[in-house]
Design a protein around this motif. Structure first.
Motif, PDB file in Angstrom:
ATOM      1  N   ALA A  92       3.262  24.067 -23.121  1.00  0.00           N
ATOM      2  CA  ALA A  92       3.759  23.074 -24.081  1.00  0.00           C
ATOM      3  C   ALA A  92       2.951  21.784 -24.045  1.00  0.00           C
ATOM      4  N   HIS A  93       2.288  21.516 -22.917  1.00  0.00           N
ATOM      5  CA  HIS A  93       1.507  20.291 -22.782  1.00  0.00           C
ATOM      6  C   HIS A  93       0.075  20.432 -23.292  1.00  0.00           C
ATOM      7  N   ALA A  94      -0.365  21.656 -23.536  1.00  0.00           N
ATOM      8  CA  ALA A  94      -1.783  21.859 -23.833  1.00  0.00           C
ATOM      9  C   ALA A  94      -2.079  22.028 -25.310  1.00  0.00           C
ATOM     10  N   GLY A  95      -1.056  22.042 -26.155  1.00  0.00           N
ATOM     11  CA  GLY A  95      -1.295  22.261 -27.567  1.00  0.00           C
ATOM     12  C   GLY A  95      -1.312  23.740 -27.885  1.00  0.00           C
ATOM     13  N   SER A  96      -2.103  24.124 -28.865  1.00  0.00           N
ATOM     14  CA  SER A  96      -2.116  25.516 -29.306  1.00  0.00           C
ATOM     15  C   SER A  96      -3.544  25.958 -29.577  1.00  0.00           C
ATOM     16  N   GLY A  97      -3.686  27.202 -30.081  1.00  0.00           N
ATOM     17  CA  GLY A  97      -4.999  27.713 -30.443  1.00  0.00           C
ATOM     18  C   GLY A  97      -5.886  27.976 -29.246  1.00  0.00           C
ATOM     19  N   VAL A  98      -7.174  27.682 -29.413  1.00  0.00           N
ATOM     20  CA  VAL A  98      -8.161  27.973 -28.369  1.00  0.00           C
ATOM     21  C   VAL A  98      -7.856  27.200 -27.089  1.00  0.00           C
ATOM     22  N   TYR A 244      -6.423  19.855 -19.146  1.00  0.00           N
ATOM     23  CA  TYR A 244      -5.882  20.278 -20.442  1.00  0.00           C
ATOM     24  C   TYR A 244      -4.606  19.510 -20.779  1.00  0.00           C
ATOM     25  N   PHE A 245      -3.826  19.180 -19.771  1.00  0.00           N
ATOM     26  CA  PHE A 245      -2.649  18.333 -20.006  1.00  0.00           C
ATOM     27  C   PHE A 245      -3.079  16.990 -20.608  1.00  0.00           C
ATOM     28  N   GLY A 246      -4.108  16.407 -20.011  1.00  0.00           N
ATOM     29  CA  GLY A 246      -4.581  15.116 -20.490  1.00  0.00           C
ATOM     30  C   GLY A 246      -5.095  15.185 -21.918  1.00  0.00           C
ATOM     31  N   VAL A 247      -5.868  16.222 -22.201  1.00  0.00           N
ATOM     32  CA  VAL A 247      -6.391  16.401 -23.561  1.00  0.00           C
ATOM     33  C   VAL A 247      -5.249  16.630 -24.544  1.00  0.00           C
ATOM     34  N   GLY A 248      -4.280  17.482 -24.146  1.00  0.00           N
ATOM     35  CA  GLY A 248      -3.138  17.744 -25.016  1.00  0.00           C
ATOM     36  C   GLY A 248      -2.322  16.492 -25.263  1.00  0.00           C
ATOM     37  N   ARG A 249      -2.141  15.687 -24.246  1.00  0.00           N
ATOM     38  CA  ARG A 249      -1.373  14.438 -24.392  1.00  0.00           C
ATOM     39  C   ARG A 249      -2.086  13.478 -25.334  1.00  0.00           C
ATOM     40  N   TRP A 250      -3.394  13.404 -25.178  1.00  0.00           N
ATOM     41  CA  TRP A 250      -4.164  12.519 -26.062  1.00  0.00           C
ATOM     42  C   TRP A 250      -4.062  12.967 -27.510  1.00  0.00           C
ATOM     43  N   ARG A 251      -4.134  14.278 -27.741  1.00  0.00           N
ATOM     44  CA  ARG A 251      -4.034  14.780 -29.112  1.00  0.00           C
ATOM     45  C   ARG A 251      -2.655  14.533 -29.698  1.00  0.00           C
ATOM     46  N   ARG A 252      -1.605  14.751 -28.901  1.00  0.00           N
ATOM     47  CA  ARG A 252      -0.252  14.508 -29.413  1.00  0.00           C
ATOM     48  C   ARG A 252      -0.042  13.033 -29.678  1.00  0.00           C
ATOM     49  N   SER A 254      -2.325  10.862 -30.542  1.00  0.00           N
ATOM     50  CA  SER A 254      -3.056  10.506 -31.750  1.00  0.00           C
ATOM     51  C   SER A 254      -2.312  10.989 -32.993  1.00  0.00           C
ATOM     52  N   ALA A 255      -1.777  12.213 -32.912  1.00  0.00           N
ATOM     53  CA  ALA A 255      -1.087  12.779 -34.068  1.00  0.00           C
ATOM     54  C   ALA A 255       0.219  12.064 -34.358  1.00  0.00           C
ATOM     55  N   ASP A 256       0.880  11.537 -33.315  1.00  0.00           N
ATOM     56  CA  ASP A 256       2.194  10.910 -33.483  1.00  0.00           C
ATOM     57  C   ASP A 256       2.116   9.385 -33.500  1.00  0.00           C
ATOM     58  N   THR A 257       0.894   8.855 -33.707  1.00  0.00           N
ATOM     59  CA  THR A 257       0.690   7.409 -33.771  1.00  0.00           C
ATOM     60  C   THR A 257       1.238   6.703 -32.529  1.00  0.00           C
ATOM     61  N   GLY A 258       0.820   7.251 -31.386  1.00  0.00           N
ATOM     62  CA  GLY A 258       1.178   6.596 -30.132  1.00  0.00           C
ATOM     63  C   GLY A 258       2.419   7.128 -29.474  1.00  0.00           C
ATOM     64  N   ARG A 259       3.236   7.923 -30.168  1.00  0.00           N
ATOM     65  CA  ARG A 259       4.458   8.450 -29.570  1.00  0.00           C
ATOM     66  C   ARG A 259       4.167   9.836 -28.989  1.00  0.00           C
ATOM     67  N   VAL A 260       4.550  10.083 -27.730  1.00  0.00           N
ATOM     68  CA  VAL A 260       4.340  11.369 -27.073  1.00  0.00           C
ATOM     69  C   VAL A 260       5.677  12.023 -26.823  1.00  0.00           C
ATOM     70  N   ARG A 261       5.871  13.207 -27.357  1.00  0.00           N
ATOM     71  CA  ARG A 261       7.139  13.908 -27.188  1.00  0.00           C
ATOM     72  C   ARG A 261       7.289  14.384 -25.751  1.00  0.00           C
ATOM     73  N   ALA A 262       8.476  14.238 -25.206  1.00  0.00           N
ATOM     74  CA  ALA A 262       8.758  14.704 -23.848  1.00  0.00           C
ATOM     75  C   ALA A 262       9.014  16.199 -23.873  1.00  0.00           C
ATOM     76  N   VAL A 263       8.524  16.874 -22.866  1.00  0.00           N
ATOM     77  CA  VAL A 263       8.766  18.310 -22.715  1.00  0.00           C
ATOM     78  C   VAL A 263       9.557  18.501 -21.431  1.00  0.00           C
ATOM     79  N   THR A 264      10.725  19.107 -21.538  1.00  0.00           N
ATOM     80  CA  THR A 264      11.639  19.212 -20.403  1.00  0.00           C
ATOM     81  C   THR A 264      11.144  20.230 -19.385  1.00  0.00           C
ATOM     82  N   LEU A 265      11.226  19.872 -18.120  1.00  0.00           N
ATOM     83  CA  LEU A 265      10.924  20.771 -17.012  1.00  0.00           C
ATOM     84  C   LEU A 265      12.230  21.070 -16.298  1.00  0.00           C
ATOM     85  N   ASP A 266      12.700  22.326 -16.375  1.00  0.00           N
ATOM     86  CA  ASP A 266      14.021  22.631 -15.820  1.00  0.00           C
ATOM     87  C   ASP A 266      13.998  22.677 -14.297  1.00  0.00           C
TER      88      ASP A 266
END
Length: 477
Positions: A92-98, A244-252, A254-266
């Protein structure tokens, strides 16, 4: 006659495995024929046998403990659903695709495989790949490509055996193996990225796959230098995951104009992370303590993965392992441990008796051309045994003797052998069957395609390592 008896155990084991004989029975045949060879043509004196027993008995015990601990940790995490939850959180932290595919191939699967071994990484990676929008046969194939860091699988018992048989230090062989692994890491990354990308995006995807492989090489190599070989695969893969976490966070972001969605870790996934931390820190810190205090060899077990895998498993289970998990672990250990032990005994018998030396001198008669063939010999061992440990137990002593006979540097030669012996684990029939069973149902219909495709990818990697072996051998002369 001596050549016949030196080659007979290895040839018999390979033939038996290729015709479908169970690994246990094939190993028994090999040990029995090696014993006959010792009795008839290669007698072992007591002053040779006793030191060999003192050297190899602790290694054998440690390897069997690592096998048991790896199986137990994997099983308690599986029963609790912790592996799947943790892996989904990572994805969930790495995005999708390749990016997601490369995270699995060079991060999630090597991380799980390095800590537990025995193909467990595939059982984590393939269910995640099934959510990446790929066809069933691509899911199975890419899942197998994640077994690219097997020299460090289960915290490195196969590499430990190769180092001991060749008379090398574990850390030096680990570092050299990491450098050689740039070839399979890049090849698997390129193949996975190409399979996961659309036709118009393949050039950039292939470049990303190659870069990902190089990053994993640097991460595993650096971890070998700093922390030692046993935890290096896990730490290197963890470094890739963090990247990959860092890259995914940066992309999210950028896409959310500075807002990063939290992903729950159970809770189960958090406890799994803590168990992995206990394992890694236990091996690292106790290793430093043992070295700093210069404790006798008998205290080495305090820093062994064979101890800390059990500690991590009981930590996760809070001291009470579920009966189901314990029963399945014992059942699996009874299948894996005897085969592993017998292959080690076979390798030791051949090394101590002089059979490996005899066979090595014969093969070395091929001269420099054997430098090209050597990685394929190691790869054959990994393919037929389905185990880096088994392949090194069969061939490491012989390969080391051949390096001496050819007067080539031992360390790079054995590093190429070690990585080659690990690589075709992903193409062994048992692993292909497991991957097709884990992938979406239609993958079963494409089992042959998966088998041929993974052999083709591995063939490219082994051929490149063979060329590297030739270059290193020629430069040394």
């Amino acid at each position: 006659m001596s050549l016949f008896f030196s080659a007979l155990p290895i040839v018999a084991v390979i033939v038996a495995l290729l015709v479908g004989v169970r690994s246990l029975h094939a190993a028994l045949v090999g040990v029995a024929l090696a014993a006959v060879g010792v009795a008839v043509a290669f007698p072992v004196a007591g002053d040779v046998a006793v030191p060999a027993l003192r050297l190899w008995l602790p290694v054998l015990i440690e390897v069997l403990l690592i096998v048991g601990g790896g199986l137990l940790l994997s099983e308690v995490l599986r029963v609790a659903g912790a592996q799947k939850a943790l892996a989904q959180w990572m994805l969930a932290h790495a995005g999708s695709g390749v990016s997601a595919v490369l995270l699995i191939v060079h991060g999630v699967t090597p991380f799980a495989e390095s800590l537990t071994g025995f193909g467990i990484g595939v059982t984590i990676g393939i269910p995640l790949l099934a959510h990446c929008g790929l066809s069933a046969r691509k899911v199975a194939l890419i899942g197998l490509l994640g077994l690219c860091a097997v020299p460090w699988g289960s915290m490195g018992p196969g590499t430990l055996i190769a180092a001991t048989m060749a008379g090398l230090s574990l850390q030096s062989l680990g570092v050299a193996s990491a450098m050689v692994s740039v070839i399979p890491f890049v090849v698997t990354g390129v193949a996975a990225a190409w399979l996961a990308s659309a036709p118009g995006e393949r050039a950039s995807a292939v470049l990303r796959g190659a870069v990902s492989g190089m990053v994993l090489t640097l991460a595993v190599g650096g971890a070998n230098l700093v922390a030692g070989t046993a935890p290096a695969g896990a730490l290197g893969a963890l470094g890739v995951i963090v990247l990959y976490f860092g890259v995914g966070r940066w992309r999210r972001s950028s896409a959310d104009t500075g807002r990063v969605r939290a992903v729950t870790l159970d809770g189960q996934a958090r406890r799994a992370l803590m168990a992995y931390a206990v394992l890694l820190l236990g091996v690292l810190l106790m290793g430093r303590v043992v070295r700093a205090l210069e404790l006798p060899a008998v205290w080495h077990m305090l820093a062994s993965p064979g101890l800390w895998l059990f500690v991590a498993a009981f930590f996760f289970a809070r001291g009470s392992v579920p009966a189901q998990a314990l029963a399945r672990t014992v059942q699996a250990w009874r299948q894996v441990a005897p085969v592993t032990a017998l292959f080690i005994v076979l390798g030791v018998l051949m090394a101590v008796s002089g059979m490996a030396t005899q066979l090595a001198h014969t093969l070395a008669g091929a001269g420099a051309s054997y430098l090209f063939a050597a990685p394929f010999v190691g790869a054959l061992g990994g393919f037929v045994t389905g185990s880096n440990t088994g392949a090194n137990a069969m061939f490491a002593a012989t390969q080391a003797e051949i390096a001496h006979a050819l007067s080539v540097p031992l360390l790079p030669f054995m590093a190429v052998h070690n990585v080659s012996a690990a690589l075709l684990l992903m193409a062994s029939p048992g692993k292909v069957e497991m991957a097709c069973q884990l992938a979406p149902a239609e993958a079963i219909q494409h089992r042959r395609w998966v088998q041929v495709a993974v052999l083709a990818v591995d063939g490219v990697a082994v051929a490149l390592m063979a060329l590297l072996n030739v270059v290193l051998g020629v430069l040394a002369r």
